[in-house]
Write a protein that holds these residues in place. Structure first.
Motif, PDB file in Angstrom:
ATOM      1  N   THR A   9      22.316  63.859  42.928  1.00  0.00           N
ATOM      2  CA  THR A   9      23.319  64.403  42.019  1.00  0.00           C
ATOM      3  C   THR A   9      23.038  63.949  40.589  1.00  0.00           C
ATOM      4  N   CYS A  13      22.192  66.307  37.423  1.00  0.00           N
ATOM      5  CA  CYS A  13      22.990  66.182  36.208  1.00  0.00           C
ATOM      6  C   CYS A  13      22.092  65.949  34.997  1.00  0.00           C
ATOM      7  N   SER A  16      20.267  69.078  34.131  1.00  0.00           N
ATOM      8  CA  SER A  16      21.138  70.107  33.544  1.00  0.00           C
ATOM      9  C   SER A  16      21.464  69.789  32.089  1.00  0.00           C
ATOM     10  N   PRO A  44      28.681  68.556  31.974  1.00  0.00           N
ATOM     11  CA  PRO A  44      27.906  68.312  33.206  1.00  0.00           C
ATOM     12  C   PRO A  44      28.111  66.908  33.774  1.00  0.00           C
ATOM     13  N   TYR A  45      28.243  65.913  32.891  1.00  0.00           N
ATOM     14  CA  TYR A  45      28.483  64.551  33.389  1.00  0.00           C
ATOM     15  C   TYR A  45      29.792  64.485  34.161  1.00  0.00           C
ATOM     16  N   PHE A  48      29.361  66.506  37.565  1.00  0.00           N
ATOM     17  CA  PHE A  48      28.490  65.924  38.584  1.00  0.00           C
ATOM     18  C   PHE A  48      28.952  64.541  39.040  1.00  0.00           C
ATOM     19  N   TYR A  76      25.896  58.763  36.894  1.00  0.00           N
ATOM     20  CA  TYR A  76      25.849  58.720  35.428  1.00  0.00           C
ATOM     21  C   TYR A  76      24.599  58.000  34.935  1.00  0.00           C
ATOM     22  N   ALA A  79      21.455  60.108  35.436  1.00  0.00           N
ATOM     23  CA  ALA A  79      21.495  61.233  34.497  1.00  0.00           C
ATOM     24  C   ALA A  79      21.166  60.756  33.083  1.00  0.00           C
TER      25      ALA A  79
END
Length: 134
Positions: A9, A13, A16, A44-45, A48, A76, A79
């Motif tokens: 995930t 993220c 994206s 997005p954060y 996701f 997080y 990402a």
């Protein structure tokens, strides 16, 4: 589409957000410093991290709050690592002119907000930006 693993995930993220920044860069480079575009990059954060925590709680119904926070943080963190890797590549490898453009945009925004900041603070910030640009 169920993303069960928080690491996957986080990768999705990060990719994206990098795709979003690429679209901004391709449309108009100055959009990279637009406050609305910057704040939209947080969507997005939020999405996701929510998906990662939700999927973890479905797989582990007895999970404690700290476990859910940990899973959200992992999403997080991964990402952010991918985003900053992309940011470095964009600014220092793909398009080094973005650094000069950033200084120009910041100086223009500083001039526009001179009334809010006051003359002394605006002059100090302007000198700092010009020193950094050299």
């Amino acid at each position: 589409m169920i993303l069960s693993d928080s690491k996957k995930t986080g990768v999705v993220c990060g990719l994206s957000v990098a795709l979003y920044m690429t679209v901004l860069w391709m449309l108009d480079k100055e959009l990279l410093w637009n406050p609305w575009a910057i704040n939209a990059g947080w969507l997005p954060y939020f999405f996701f991290v929510f998906v990662g925590v939700k999927n973890y709680s479905i797989e582990n119904p007895e999970a404690e709050f700290r476990d859910l926070v940990r899973e959200g943080f992992v999403v997080y963190l991964i990402a952010q690592i991918l985003y900053y890797l992309f940011y470095y590549l964009l600014f220092f490898e793909l398009d080094p002119t973005l650094i000069e453009l950033q200084v120009e945009v910041e100086l223009r925004l500083l001039e526009e907000s001179r009334g809010i900041l006051g003359e002394e603070r605006a002059d100090e910030m302007m000198r700092t930006l010009q020193d950094a640009a050299e």
